[in-house]
Write an enzyme that holds these catalytic residues in place. Structure first.
Site, PDB file in Angstrom:
ATOM      1  N   THR A 126     -79.885  94.842  34.421  1.00 16.71           N
ATOM      2  CA  THR A 126     -78.467  94.699  34.769  1.00 16.71           C
ATOM      3  C   THR A 126     -77.882  96.008  35.278  1.00 16.71           C
ATOM      4  OG1 THR A 126     -76.295  94.346  33.766  1.00 16.71           O
ATOM      5  CG2 THR A 126     -78.008  95.083  32.287  1.00 16.71           C
ATOM      6  N   ASP A 127     -76.824  95.900  36.067  1.00 19.40           N
ATOM      7  CA  ASP A 127     -76.122  97.112  36.501  1.00 19.40           C
ATOM      8  C   ASP A 127     -75.315  97.735  35.356  1.00 19.40           C
ATOM      9  OD1 ASP A 127     -74.092  95.188  36.338  1.00 19.40           O
ATOM     10  OD2 ASP A 127     -73.202  95.669  38.287  1.00 19.40           O
ATOM     11  N   GLU A 128     -75.156  96.982  34.245  1.00 20.92           N
ATOM     12  CA  GLU A 128     -74.354  97.516  33.127  1.00 20.92           C
ATOM     13  C   GLU A 128     -74.986  98.744  32.481  1.00 20.92           C
ATOM     14  OE1 GLU A 128     -72.301  93.377  31.630  1.00 20.92           O
ATOM     15  OE2 GLU A 128     -72.409  95.112  30.342  1.00 20.92           O
ATOM     16  N   TYR A 153     -75.077  95.540  24.067  1.00 25.18           N
ATOM     17  CA  TYR A 153     -75.871  94.792  25.066  1.00 25.18           C
ATOM     18  C   TYR A 153     -76.476  95.744  26.096  1.00 25.18           C
ATOM     19  CZ  TYR A 153     -76.820  92.294  29.420  1.00 25.18           C
ATOM     20  OH  TYR A 153     -77.422  91.845  30.570  1.00 25.18           O
ATOM     21  N   LYS A 157     -80.416  96.795  26.914  1.00 26.54           N
ATOM     22  CA  LYS A 157     -81.054  96.585  28.218  1.00 26.54           C
ATOM     23  C   LYS A 157     -81.565  97.927  28.777  1.00 26.54           C
ATOM     24  CE  LYS A 157     -81.417  93.287  30.371  1.00 26.54           C
ATOM     25  NZ  LYS A 157     -82.468  92.225  30.386  1.00 26.54           N
ATOM     26  N   ASN A 182     -73.062  91.070  38.277  1.00 21.22           N
ATOM     27  CA  ASN A 182     -72.644  89.802  37.644  1.00 21.22           C
ATOM     28  C   ASN A 182     -73.014  88.586  38.477  1.00 21.22           C
ATOM     29  OD1 ASN A 182     -70.951  91.900  36.376  1.00 21.22           O
ATOM     30  ND2 ASN A 182     -69.995  90.150  35.350  1.00 21.22           N
TER      31      ASN A 182
HETATM   32  P1  NAD Z   1     -78.817  83.563  29.351  1.00 18.53           P
HETATM   33  O1  NAD Z   1     -78.194  84.074  28.102  1.00 18.53           O
HETATM   34  O2  NAD Z   1     -78.179  82.463  30.101  1.00 18.53           O
HETATM   35  O3  NAD Z   1     -80.309  83.094  29.047  1.00 18.53           O
HETATM   36  C1  NAD Z   1     -81.190  83.814  28.234  1.00 18.53           C
HETATM   37  C2  NAD Z   1     -82.399  82.938  27.955  1.00 18.53           C
HETATM   38  O4  NAD Z   1     -83.331  83.696  27.161  1.00 18.53           O
HETATM   39  C3  NAD Z   1     -82.060  81.667  27.156  1.00 18.53           C
HETATM   40  O5  NAD Z   1     -82.747  80.558  27.696  1.00 18.53           O
HETATM   41  C4  NAD Z   1     -82.571  81.983  25.754  1.00 18.53           C
HETATM   42  O6  NAD Z   1     -82.964  80.833  25.028  1.00 18.53           O
HETATM   43  C5  NAD Z   1     -83.753  82.906  26.059  1.00 18.53           C
HETATM   44  N1  NAD Z   1     -84.072  83.802  24.944  1.00 18.53           N
HETATM   45  C6  NAD Z   1     -83.196  84.579  24.246  1.00 18.53           C
HETATM   46  N2  NAD Z   1     -83.855  85.249  23.278  1.00 18.53           N
HETATM   47  C7  NAD Z   1     -85.161  84.912  23.402  1.00 18.53           C
HETATM   48  C8  NAD Z   1     -86.334  85.291  22.699  1.00 18.53           C
HETATM   49  N3  NAD Z   1     -86.301  86.169  21.682  1.00 18.53           N
HETATM   50  N4  NAD Z   1     -87.529  84.766  23.076  1.00 18.53           N
HETATM   51  C9  NAD Z   1     -87.577  83.867  24.107  1.00 18.53           C
HETATM   52  N5  NAD Z   1     -86.503  83.467  24.798  1.00 18.53           N
HETATM   53  C10 NAD Z   1     -85.306  83.981  24.447  1.00 18.53           C
HETATM   54  O7  NAD Z   1     -79.020  84.849  30.269  1.00 18.53           O
HETATM   55  P2  NAD Z   1     -78.890  85.012  31.844  1.00 18.53           P
HETATM   56  O8  NAD Z   1     -77.477  85.218  32.191  1.00 18.53           O
HETATM   57  O9  NAD Z   1     -79.669  83.949  32.503  1.00 18.53           O
HETATM   58  O10 NAD Z   1     -79.629  86.408  32.022  1.00 18.53           O
HETATM   59  C11 NAD Z   1     -81.040  86.463  32.237  1.00 18.53           C
HETATM   60  C12 NAD Z   1     -81.450  87.910  32.378  1.00 18.53           C
HETATM   61  O11 NAD Z   1     -80.762  88.502  33.460  1.00 18.53           O
HETATM   62  C13 NAD Z   1     -81.141  88.775  31.165  1.00 18.53           C
HETATM   63  O12 NAD Z   1     -82.213  89.679  30.993  1.00 18.53           O
HETATM   64  C14 NAD Z   1     -79.868  89.514  31.546  1.00 18.53           C
HETATM   65  O13 NAD Z   1     -79.792  90.747  30.878  1.00 18.53           O
HETATM   66  C15 NAD Z   1     -80.084  89.685  33.028  1.00 18.53           C
HETATM   67  N6  NAD Z   1     -78.868  89.784  33.852  1.00 18.53           N
HETATM   68  C16 NAD Z   1     -77.886  88.840  33.752  1.00 18.53           C
HETATM   69  C17 NAD Z   1     -76.771  88.905  34.593  1.00 18.53           C
HETATM   70  C18 NAD Z   1     -75.672  87.875  34.541  1.00 18.53           C
HETATM   71  O14 NAD Z   1     -74.658  88.053  35.211  1.00 18.53           O
HETATM   72  N7  NAD Z   1     -75.822  86.782  33.821  1.00 18.53           N
HETATM   73  C19 NAD Z   1     -76.675  89.952  35.518  1.00 18.53           C
HETATM   74  C20 NAD Z   1     -77.688  90.914  35.564  1.00 18.53           C
HETATM   75  C21 NAD Z   1     -78.794  90.812  34.753  1.00 18.53           C
HETATM   76  O1  DAU Z   2     -73.004  93.225  35.305  1.00 21.18           O
HETATM   77  C1  DAU Z   2     -74.007  92.345  34.910  1.00 21.18           C
HETATM   78  C2  DAU Z   2     -73.644  91.704  33.594  1.00 21.18           C
HETATM   79  O2  DAU Z   2     -72.622  90.770  33.842  1.00 21.18           O
HETATM   80  C3  DAU Z   2     -74.822  91.043  32.902  1.00 21.18           C
HETATM   81  O3  DAU Z   2     -75.769  92.012  32.569  1.00 21.18           O
HETATM   82  C4  DAU Z   2     -74.389  90.298  31.654  1.00 21.18           C
HETATM   83  O4  DAU Z   2     -75.478  89.592  31.106  1.00 21.18           O
HETATM   84  C5  DAU Z   2     -73.286  89.336  32.011  1.00 21.18           C
HETATM   85  O5  DAU Z   2     -72.797  88.716  30.842  1.00 21.18           O
HETATM   86  C6  DAU Z   2     -72.148  90.048  32.738  1.00 21.18           C
HETATM   87  O6  DAU Z   2     -71.427  90.929  31.847  1.00 21.18           O
HETATM   88  P1  DAU Z   2     -69.817  91.030  31.876  1.00 21.18           P
HETATM   89  O7  DAU Z   2     -69.365  91.513  30.565  1.00 21.18           O
HETATM   90  O8  DAU Z   2     -69.378  91.751  33.083  1.00 21.18           O
HETATM   91  O9  DAU Z   2     -69.474  89.452  32.089  1.00 21.18           O
HETATM   92  P2  DAU Z   2     -68.358  88.517  31.444  1.00 21.18           P
HETATM   93  O10 DAU Z   2     -68.393  87.224  32.206  1.00 21.18           O
HETATM   94  O11 DAU Z   2     -68.460  88.459  29.973  1.00 21.18           O
HETATM   95  O12 DAU Z   2     -67.015  89.275  31.808  1.00 21.18           O
HETATM   96  C7  DAU Z   2     -66.667  89.518  33.154  1.00 21.18           C
HETATM   97  C8  DAU Z   2     -65.345  90.254  33.152  1.00 21.18           C
HETATM   98  O13 DAU Z   2     -64.321  89.370  32.692  1.00 21.18           O
HETATM   99  C9  DAU Z   2     -65.320  91.463  32.213  1.00 21.18           C
HETATM  100  O14 DAU Z   2     -64.503  92.474  32.788  1.00 21.18           O
HETATM  101  C10 DAU Z   2     -64.643  90.925  30.954  1.00 21.18           C
HETATM  102  C11 DAU Z   2     -63.693  89.882  31.510  1.00 21.18           C
HETATM  103  N1  DAU Z   2     -63.424  88.720  30.620  1.00 21.18           N
HETATM  104  C12 DAU Z   2     -64.488  88.058  30.108  1.00 21.18           C
HETATM  105  C13 DAU Z   2     -64.294  86.980  29.272  1.00 21.18           C
HETATM  106  C14 DAU Z   2     -65.463  86.237  28.672  1.00 21.18           C
HETATM  107  C15 DAU Z   2     -62.128  88.321  30.383  1.00 21.18           C
HETATM  108  O15 DAU Z   2     -61.172  88.925  30.891  1.00 21.18           O
HETATM  109  N2  DAU Z   2     -61.919  87.254  29.562  1.00 21.18           N
HETATM  110  C16 DAU Z   2     -62.945  86.564  28.982  1.00 21.18           C
HETATM  111  O16 DAU Z   2     -62.674  85.605  28.221  1.00 21.18           O
END
Ligand code: NAD
Ligand code: DAU
Length: 340
Positions: A126-128, A153, A157, A182
């Site tokens: 992630t970019d986080e 988190y 990562k 995101n």
């Molecule tokens: P998600 O939370 O939707 O899915 C995570 C999946 O991993 C689920 O299916 C869960 O059951 C599985 N999992 C969790 N713990 C596990 C374990 N111990 N063993 C096996 N499986 C397990 O997550 P996502 O949003 O699809 O993110 C996927 C990946 O991408 C993550 O590594 C996250 O850090 C990264 N990422 C997410 C975003 C985003 O915006 N969602 C952005 C950048 C990077």
């Molecule tokens: O940047 C990549 C990341 O983006 C991933 O690594 C993470 O897995 C993913 O969850 C996401 O993280 P964020 O914290 O940026 O996403 P989230 O959707 O939780 O929040 C997006 C923005 O919105 C953040 O500034 C917080 C804000 N927010 C979020 C929620 C859930 C609100 O204002 N209200 C809310 O209820």
């Protein structure tokens, strides 16, 4: 890269399931083994359309289970590692599982990858991990940005990224890493901002925006993330990192929510400001010129188009997300109660 067996971890989650659907559609000669623990975020319904195919195997299990991981990797060429605890708010409430899955789990996979001579280990990050940029500045994250994680988190990562690189440097593991911004789109769990807003609006509930809502994220439609991973798997350089992002302009969270309200034809006063997230990163922005110039990737879906598609999908798939909201009522209560 024909006839490969790919171990996908976390393939029942949001991005993992989109990736499996994309890959099986575009690379039907390959076999996918999906290892997923089916935590609250995992959902096999996402993969109903491929579940009966002979080249798709689902294994319910944990990436921290070395014996299981070894058994699966023995027949695999490539690993694409998505499995993680992924929600920042949950990491603030309960960091333990983030350490277990994101750090210990990644370590187990790396050990097993070496032991099983995996040809290519691709780590989804992630970019986080880069921390928080200044609001109003034009600085961006790139492959050279120093790590500065600020939540449990992102710290977990960041640890996993360091472990992957250490296994490359020390033991010669052939790895690649993508640090993506995101994602949004189909099958995203309704705890993240965009699906949370849509689900609240459909339930006629106000949309909670943390703090002043001026924070900025770099939004990427999930299908574009899948094509970026495809490029890296096909032609990424060994032991290289690629940052992946979508937008070229800053869109504050309140504008994201207002866009959703406009698309859903609802009034802006459904947006309410609530207590801010602890340690809230104020701005993310990604310079994805390396993956563009080296591998020829760029995002293809505009923010407006992606949001239209996403809203339409949640409208048409209430049966997918509504049960998730009810089943996770305790989490929503814990995170939001007393915030107004
Ligand atoms: P998600 O939370 O939707 O899915 C995570 C999946 O991993 C689920 O299916 C869960 O059951 C599985 N999992 C969790 N713990 C596990 C374990 N111990 N063993 C096996 N499986 C397990 O997550 P996502 O949003 O699809 O993110 C996927 C990946 O991408 C993550 O590594 C996250 O850090 C990264 N990422 C997410 C975003 C985003 O915006 N969602 C952005 C950048 C990077
Ligand atoms: O940047 C990549 C990341 O983006 C991933 O690594 C993470 O897995 C993913 O969850 C996401 O993280 P964020 O914290 O940026 O996403 P989230 O959707 O939780 O929040 C997006 C923005 O919105 C953040 O500034 C917080 C804000 N927010 C979020 C929620 C859930 C609100 O204002 N209200 C809310 O209820």
């Amino acid at each position: 890269m024909a006839n490969q067996t790919i171990l996908v971890t976390g393939g029942a989650g949001f991005i993992g399931s989109n990736f499996i659907l994309y890959w099986m559609n575009n690379h039907p000669e390959d076999k996918i083994i999906n290892l997923d623990a089916l935590t609250y975020a995992g959902n096999t319904k996402n993969l109903a359309s491929v579940s009966d195919l002979p080249n798709y195997i689902f294994v319910e299990g944990n990436i921290t289970d070395r014996e299981l991981v070894d058994r699966l990797m023995a027949s695999c060429d490539i690993v694409v590692h998505f499995a993680a605890e992924s929600h920042v708010d949950r990491s603030i409430l309960n960091p333990d599982t983030f350490i277990q899955t994101n750090i210990i789990g990644t370590h187990v996979l790396l050990e097993s990858a070496l032991h099983n001579d995996i040809k290519h280990f691709h780590h989804i990050s992630t970019d986080e991990v880069f921390g928080s940029l200044k609001l109003g500045s034009d600085t961006q994250f790139s492959e050279h940005t120093p790590y500065d994680p600020r939540s449990p988190y992102s710290a977990s990562k960041a640890s996993s990224d360091h472990l992957v690189r250490a296994y490359g440097e020390t033991y010669g593991l052939n790895y690649t890493i993508t640090n993506c911004s995101n994602n949004y789109g189909e099958y995203q769990f309704p705890e993240k901002l965009i699906p949370l807003a849509i689900s609240h609006i459909l339930a006629d509930k106000p949309v909670p925006v943390y703090g002043d809502g001026l924070q900025v994220r770099d939004w990427l439609y999930v299908q574009d993330h899948c094509t970026a991973i495809e490029k890296v798997l096909q032609s990424g350089k060994s032991q290289e990192t690629y940052v992946v992002g979508g937008l070229t302009e800053d869109i504050p969270n309140i504008e994201v929510v207002k866009t959703i309200l406009r698309i859903m034809k609802k009034p802006e006063d459904m947006l309410i400001h609530v207590t801010d997230r602890a340690g809230h990163d104020v701005r993310y922005s990604v310079n994805w010129s390396k993956i563009e110039s080296d591998l020829g990737w760029k995002p293809s879906v505009s923010f407006e188009e992606g949001m239209q598609k996403t809203v339409a999908w949640y409208l048409a798939n209430e049966a997918w997300w509504k049960p998730l909201v009810s089943a996770n009522a305790a989490y929503f209560k814990k995170n939001y109660q007393g915030r107004e």
